[in-house]
Design a protein around this motif. Structure first.
Motif, mmCIF file in Angstrom:
data_model
loop_
_atom_site.group_PDB
_atom_site.id
_atom_site.type_symbol
_atom_site.label_atom_id
_atom_site.label_comp_id
_atom_site.label_asym_id
_atom_site.label_seq_id
_atom_site.Cartn_x
_atom_site.Cartn_y
_atom_site.Cartn_z
ATOM 1 N N ALA A 128 0.832 -1.206 0.000
ATOM 2 C CA ALA A 128 0.000 0.000 0.000
ATOM 3 C C ALA A 128 0.865 1.254 0.000
ATOM 4 O O ALA A 128 0.573 2.227 -0.717
ATOM 5 N N GLU A 129 1.948 1.235 0.771
ATOM 6 C CA GLU A 129 2.856 2.385 0.801
ATOM 7 C C GLU A 129 3.525 2.584 -0.554
ATOM 8 O O GLU A 129 3.640 3.720 -1.047
ATOM 9 N N LEU A 131 2.446 1.628 -3.493
ATOM 10 C CA LEU A 131 1.466 2.071 -4.489
ATOM 11 C C LEU A 131 1.157 3.554 -4.328
ATOM 12 O O LEU A 131 1.074 4.290 -5.321
ATOM 13 N N ARG A 132 0.993 3.991 -3.094
ATOM 14 C CA ARG A 132 0.680 5.418 -2.866
ATOM 15 C C ARG A 132 1.823 6.319 -3.317
ATOM 16 O O ARG A 132 1.596 7.485 -3.639
ATOM 17 N N LEU A 136 0.667 9.699 -10.108
ATOM 18 C CA LEU A 136 -0.609 9.536 -10.792
ATOM 19 C C LEU A 136 -0.510 9.856 -12.276
ATOM 20 O O LEU A 136 -1.383 9.479 -13.055
ATOM 21 N N THR A 154 -7.916 -1.885 -0.874
ATOM 22 C CA THR A 154 -6.913 -0.813 -0.849
ATOM 23 C C THR A 154 -6.033 -0.862 -2.087
ATOM 24 O O THR A 154 -5.818 0.159 -2.756
ATOM 25 N N TYR A 155 -5.515 -2.035 -2.420
ATOM 26 C CA TYR A 155 -4.676 -2.171 -3.608
ATOM 27 C C TYR A 155 -5.454 -1.793 -4.870
ATOM 28 O O TYR A 155 -4.927 -1.107 -5.756
ATOM 29 N N GLU A 157 -8.033 0.226 -5.274
ATOM 30 C CA GLU A 157 -8.274 1.662 -5.408
ATOM 31 C C GLU A 157 -7.011 2.407 -5.830
ATOM 32 O O GLU A 157 -7.059 3.297 -6.687
ATOM 33 N N GLU A 158 -5.888 2.046 -5.255
ATOM 34 C CA GLU A 158 -4.639 2.704 -5.633
ATOM 35 C C GLU A 158 -4.268 2.399 -7.086
ATOM 36 O O GLU A 158 -3.769 3.271 -7.812
ATOM 37 N N ARG A 162 -4.471 4.699 -11.082
ATOM 38 C CA ARG A 162 -3.257 4.856 -11.891
ATOM 39 C C ARG A 162 -3.315 4.097 -13.215
ATOM 40 O O ARG A 162 -2.412 4.222 -14.036
#
Length: 223
Positions: A128-129, A131-132, A136, A154-155, A157-158, A162
């Motif tokens: 998650a870190e 990916l964030r 973009l 979570t994965y 949405e990130e 993108r």
């Protein structure tokens, strides 16, 4: 309305027939599959099935993927298959996100043997870190998610944020041994996968199809 009569139950013999009539794993892939079974023992089931490997390579080629992201690499068989569907580096790039340097190291010699190691970058950190931290404004063509189930939304949405229009996200284990359709199954992974499947089904940004391949795969195309 679903028409179950049109679905063929997949017996062991029929599964072998299915695999035998697809593009078979080559010597490098078979060697990595065998090495994973040797070093991972009862965890070897975390590795994708051979028919999934062939599908990932074909999907990468079909969408003309150049920039791909994998969430959950394990010993690197899925990464090998994805990388084979990309053009040579530096045009083709696969970013592999995982938390285990030990497991991902198993795959490196096989990536080298297959001639795709220069296309693959591994980042060891919570996915998650990682990916964030991705910009973009650098669109992803293809993403594959096969990691901890409780973080799938979570994965997703990130990654969807993108993906380029027409880009593809592939999520593994969406049937979870059939437990997603068993109302009595209440473990955390099953509950999380049900929530993920519902989340994708309600997302108007994408087209999606769920396939009964291996443990279930959902293909998500960003509109």
């Amino acid at each position: 309305m679903a028409d179950a009569d049109k679905s063929v139950p997949l017996t062991g013999d029929l599964h072998r027939y299915l695999v035998d009539h697809g593009t078979p794993p080559d010597e490098v892939e078979l060697a990595l599959i065998a090495e994973t079974r040797r070093v991972a023992a009862n965890r070897a089931g975390m590795q994708i099935a051979p028919e999934q490997g062939g599908l990932l390579t074909m999907l990468a080629r079909l969408v003309g993927a150049r920039r791909a992201v994998e969430v959950g690499t394990f010993t690197g068989y899925s990464a090998l298959c994805l990388a084979r569907g990309l053009p040579p580096a530096p045009e083709g790039r696969l970013l592999c996100l995982d938390v285990s340097a030990e497991w991902t190291a198993v795959g490196r010699p096989y990536w080298e043997a297959a001639g795709v190691a220069d296309r693959i970058e591994v980042r060891i950190a919570p996915a998650a870190e990682s990916l964030r931290a991705l910009p973009l404004d650098e669109p992803i063509d293809l993403a594959f998610v096969d990691a901890d189930k409780t973080s799938y939304v979570t994965y997703y949405e990130e990654l969807v944020a993108r993906l380029r229009p027409g880009g593809l996200l592939v999520a593994d284990n969406v049937l979870w041994g059939g437990r997603v359709a068993d109302d009595t199954a209440r473990d955390a992974d099953t509950v999380a996968l049900r929530a993920f499947n519902d989340h994708v089904a309600a997302d108007e940004r994408v087209d999606r199809v769920m396939l009964a391949i291996a443990d279930g795969i959902t293909l998500v195309r960003k509109r």
